[in-house]
Design a protein around this motif. Structure first.
Motif, PDB file in Angstrom:
ATOM      1  N   GLN A   1       0.910  -1.085   0.170  1.00  0.00           N
ATOM      2  CA  GLN A   1       0.086   0.096  -0.260  1.00  0.00           C
ATOM      3  C   GLN A   1       0.464   1.637  -0.536  1.00  0.00           C
ATOM      4  OE1 GLN A   1      -2.567  -0.275   3.943  1.00  0.00           O
ATOM      5  NE2 GLN A   1      -4.559  -0.920   2.495  1.00  0.00           N
ATOM      6  N   CYS A   2       0.068   2.307  -0.821  1.00  0.00           N
ATOM      7  CA  CYS A   2       0.842   3.650  -0.438  1.00  0.00           C
ATOM      8  C   CYS A   2       0.177   4.870   0.498  1.00  0.00           C
ATOM      9  CB  CYS A   2       0.879   4.160  -1.504  1.00  0.00           C
ATOM     10  SG  CYS A   2      -0.741   4.697  -2.600  1.00  0.00           S
ATOM     11  N   GLU A   3       0.031   5.693   0.946  1.00  0.00           N
ATOM     12  CA  GLU A   3      -0.097   6.694   1.644  1.00  0.00           C
ATOM     13  C   GLU A   3      -1.464   6.617   1.514  1.00  0.00           C
ATOM     14  OE1 GLU A   3       1.786   7.626  -0.500  1.00  0.00           O
ATOM     15  OE2 GLU A   3       1.499   9.661  -0.825  1.00  0.00           O
TER      16      GLU A   3
ATOM     17  N   LEU B   1      -3.330  -1.995  -2.944  1.00  0.00           N
ATOM     18  CA  LEU B   1      -1.693  -2.852  -3.166  1.00  0.00           C
ATOM     19  C   LEU B   1      -0.836  -2.293  -4.394  1.00  0.00           C
ATOM     20  CD1 LEU B   1      -2.968  -3.862  -0.819  1.00  0.00           C
ATOM     21  CD2 LEU B   1      -1.376  -5.566  -0.475  1.00  0.00           C
ATOM     22  N   HIS B   2       0.235  -1.291  -4.229  1.00  0.00           N
ATOM     23  CA  HIS B   2       0.891  -1.034  -5.686  1.00  0.00           C
ATOM     24  C   HIS B   2       1.202  -2.344  -5.916  1.00  0.00           C
ATOM     25  CE1 HIS B   2       0.227   3.234  -7.453  1.00  0.00           C
ATOM     26  NE2 HIS B   2       0.108   3.012  -5.044  1.00  0.00           N
ATOM     27  N   ILE B   3       1.528  -3.443  -6.916  1.00  0.00           N
ATOM     28  CA  ILE B   3       2.233  -4.413  -7.338  1.00  0.00           C
ATOM     29  C   ILE B   3       3.443  -4.134  -8.904  1.00  0.00           C
ATOM     30  CG2 ILE B   3       0.843  -5.075  -9.755  1.00  0.00           C
ATOM     31  CD1 ILE B   3       0.998  -8.445  -8.162  1.00  0.00           C
TER      32      ILE B   3
ATOM     33  N   PRO C   1      -4.272   5.303 -12.757  1.00  0.00           N
ATOM     34  CA  PRO C   1      -4.094   6.494 -11.652  1.00  0.00           C
ATOM     35  C   PRO C   1      -4.219   6.445 -10.331  1.00  0.00           C
ATOM     36  CG  PRO C   1      -4.552   7.972 -13.831  1.00  0.00           C
ATOM     37  CD  PRO C   1      -5.379   7.039 -13.811  1.00  0.00           C
ATOM     38  N   CYS C   2      -3.121   6.744  -9.543  1.00  0.00           N
ATOM     39  CA  CYS C   2      -3.185   7.080  -7.868  1.00  0.00           C
ATOM     40  C   CYS C   2      -2.503   7.782  -7.398  1.00  0.00           C
ATOM     41  CB  CYS C   2      -2.126   5.557  -7.597  1.00  0.00           C
ATOM     42  SG  CYS C   2      -2.353   5.618  -5.594  1.00  0.00           S
ATOM     43  N   LYS C   3      -3.366   8.747  -6.726  1.00  0.00           N
ATOM     44  CA  LYS C   3      -2.767   9.782  -6.336  1.00  0.00           C
ATOM     45  C   LYS C   3      -1.784  10.163  -6.263  1.00  0.00           C
ATOM     46  CE  LYS C   3      -6.632   9.964  -3.789  1.00  0.00           C
ATOM     47  NZ  LYS C   3      -7.738  10.210  -3.031  1.00  0.00           N
ATOM     48  N   CYS C   4      -0.842   9.213  -5.367  1.00  0.00           N
ATOM     49  CA  CYS C   4       0.792   9.489  -5.138  1.00  0.00           C
ATOM     50  C   CYS C   4       1.047   9.402  -6.284  1.00  0.00           C
ATOM     51  CB  CYS C   4       0.726   7.822  -4.428  1.00  0.00           C
ATOM     52  SG  CYS C   4       0.895   6.266  -5.702  1.00  0.00           S
ATOM     53  N   GLY C   5       1.081   9.292  -7.486  1.00  0.00           N
ATOM     54  CA  GLY C   5       1.522   9.353  -9.020  1.00  0.00           C
ATOM     55  C   GLY C   5       2.062   8.332  -9.258  1.00  0.00           C
TER      56      GLY C   5
HETATM   57 ZN   LIG Z   1      -0.629   5.342  -4.321  1.00  0.00          ZN
END
Ligand SMILES: [Zn+2]
Length: 446
Positions: free
Chosen positions: A260-262, A267-269, A322-326
């Motif tokens: 997981q990111c923030e 979960l980013h793989i 896209p995930c908000k974390c970039g």
């Molecule tokens: Zn993320």
């Protein structure tokens, strides 16, 4: 190593690659690993020949669908055949520096071999996850996972390579671990979700206030689904005053393949290492990204024992939006093991759905046991729970409320809800708990 500790990325270029570029790299690696496997691993040579495909037939990522699936049984059946490492291995034994093994809880343990390069890339991926959750060289880290044969053990090297001060805790008795938390004041710890929660409870009972007496800011959990269940994650966070991050690993691949990111939304793989497909649970038909099915992984860069179209037995989906974390690598959402899923009145039920409901009820301790059984030729489920100390509702009222909440979330009511007093269930165990009992193989007519 001189990394900017304020940069949120471990490897910014890789983690933020435009998806077209990421897929281009995946295709290059896929072509290479398929050819390498065909040329060096007897099993792949035989199975590709039988399927009438050659490595040169892989021209696009979609062409992977021409290749046959493998699964855990393939690993077991080929292990030790022809050589110590078996027919899926693609390198000679002298090139292998490490093997992990599966727990063997569902059969013969299987070995997962790594070359030196495989192992270094494994640890670089672990460093990337640790950095992703905010671990930096000034952190003190307790690795409270099993070191014995388990692929999660060496992950501590990823934290060490990042520069954190690492304490190789292993599976210490709780009292000893609490002593370490108090004496050395570590800031990050990794355990299973059920143990993170129980350790917090033990700390409270031993007279500690985990929020004040310890310095834990981040808790990594893996090995069970709790870390992806919001209510469970929150229950752990409330005890510790720390942020909980879910990691996902496979003994067959890496200690953690995804994290997981923030934003905690899937979960980013590591898509530079793993090509993800989702297939229909029953037919094996390939589904679109975003659809739920069995996750099938192809390792793109592991040379000791390439896994090509490995059916993981895990049910989930991949989100490539896209995930908000970039980060551009897709996020997997795991619902549970295929073996744990059961069908009640045509509804697919996962134990994780039930856990989410139980953990949201403030009248309960959060401990639970699920029994799946067969009656009148159909599967049913029963739930046993514990009423928290100090709740003055009677057991029937608590049971009715839990039953209604389960019906609302899952769509089917449990056959019964059994209410125990606080501590009445024997589900608290060190590190990993068994919470599902499947009684369906019992013939009730005898
Ligand atoms: Zn993320």
């Amino acid at each position: 190593m001189s990394r900017d500790i304020n940069n949120k990325f471990w490897d910014e270029e890789l983690e933020t690659l435009p998806r077209e570029e990421l897929q281009k790299r995946q295709l290059e690696d896929l072509k290479e690993i398929v050819k390498f496997a065909y040329d060096n691993a007897p099993y792949y040579k035989r199975s590709f020949d039988e399927a009438g495909v050659k490595p040169e037939d892989i021209k696009t990522l979609k062409d992977i669908e021409k290749l046959p699936f493998i699964n855990k049984k393939t690993q077991r059946d080929t292990q030790g055949v022809g050589s110590f490492l078996g027919e899926l291995a693609a390198v000679p034994e002298e090139d292998v520096v490490f093997v992990s093994t599966s727990s063997g809880s569902t059969g013969v343990p299987t070995m997962s071999p790594f070359t030196k390069k495989d192992f270094d890339e494994f640890q670089d991926t672990e460093s990337r996850w640790f950095w992703q959750i905010g671990m930096r060289p000034n952190d003190r880290y307790v690795h409270a996972l099993n070191f014995s044969l388990y692929v999660g053990g060496p992950d501590v090297i990823g934290a060490q390579n990042l520069g954190a001060l690492c304490i190789w805790g292993g599976t210490l008795p709780s009292e000893r671990l609490l002593f370490i938390l108090k004496t050395y004041q570590p800031t990050v710890i990794w355990t299973s979700p059920s143990y993170a929660w129980q350790l917090g409870e033990k700390a409270l009972k031993a007279g500690y206030d985990p929020k004040k007496d310890f310095s834990i800011k981040k808790i990594i959990v893996a090995g069970e689904l709790g870390g992806s269940i919001d209510a469970t994650r929150k229950a752990i966070e409330d005890i510790w005053g720390a942020e909980v991050f879910d990691f996902y690993g496979l003994s067959d691949i890496f200690g953690a393949c995804a994290a997981q990111c923030e934003y905690h939304d899937g979960l980013h793989i590591a898509e530079n290492h793993i090509l993800v497909e989702t297939v229909d649970i029953h037919t094996g038909e390939v589904l679109e990204p975003g659809q739920t099915g069995e996750l099938v992984f192809t390792t793109l860069r592991k040379h000791a024992r390439p896994l090509i179209r490995f059916k993981t037995g895990d049910i989930g989906r991949i989100d490539t939006t896209p995930c908000k974390c970039g980060r551009t690598h897709g996020r997997i959402h795991i619902l549970g093991r295929k073996d744990d899923m059961f069908i009640v009145s045509a509804v697919n039920v996962f134990p994780s759905d039930i856990e989410a409901v139980i953990r949201e009820q403030s009248d309960l301790t959060g401990e639970y046991l699920i029994r799946i059984f067969e009656k009148d030729f159909t599967s049913k489920y029963a739930v046993e729970i514990e009423k928290a100390t100090g709740v003055d509702k009677d057991d029937d009222t608590v049971a009715a409320e839990v039953s209604a909440a389960l019906k609302a979330r899952i769509g089917v009511k449990p056959a019964r809800v059994v209410v125990h007093p606080d501590g009445g269930l024997n589900t608290r165990s060190e590190h990993k708990s068994r919470r599902v009992i499947d009684e369906r193989n019992i013939d009730y007519n005898i």
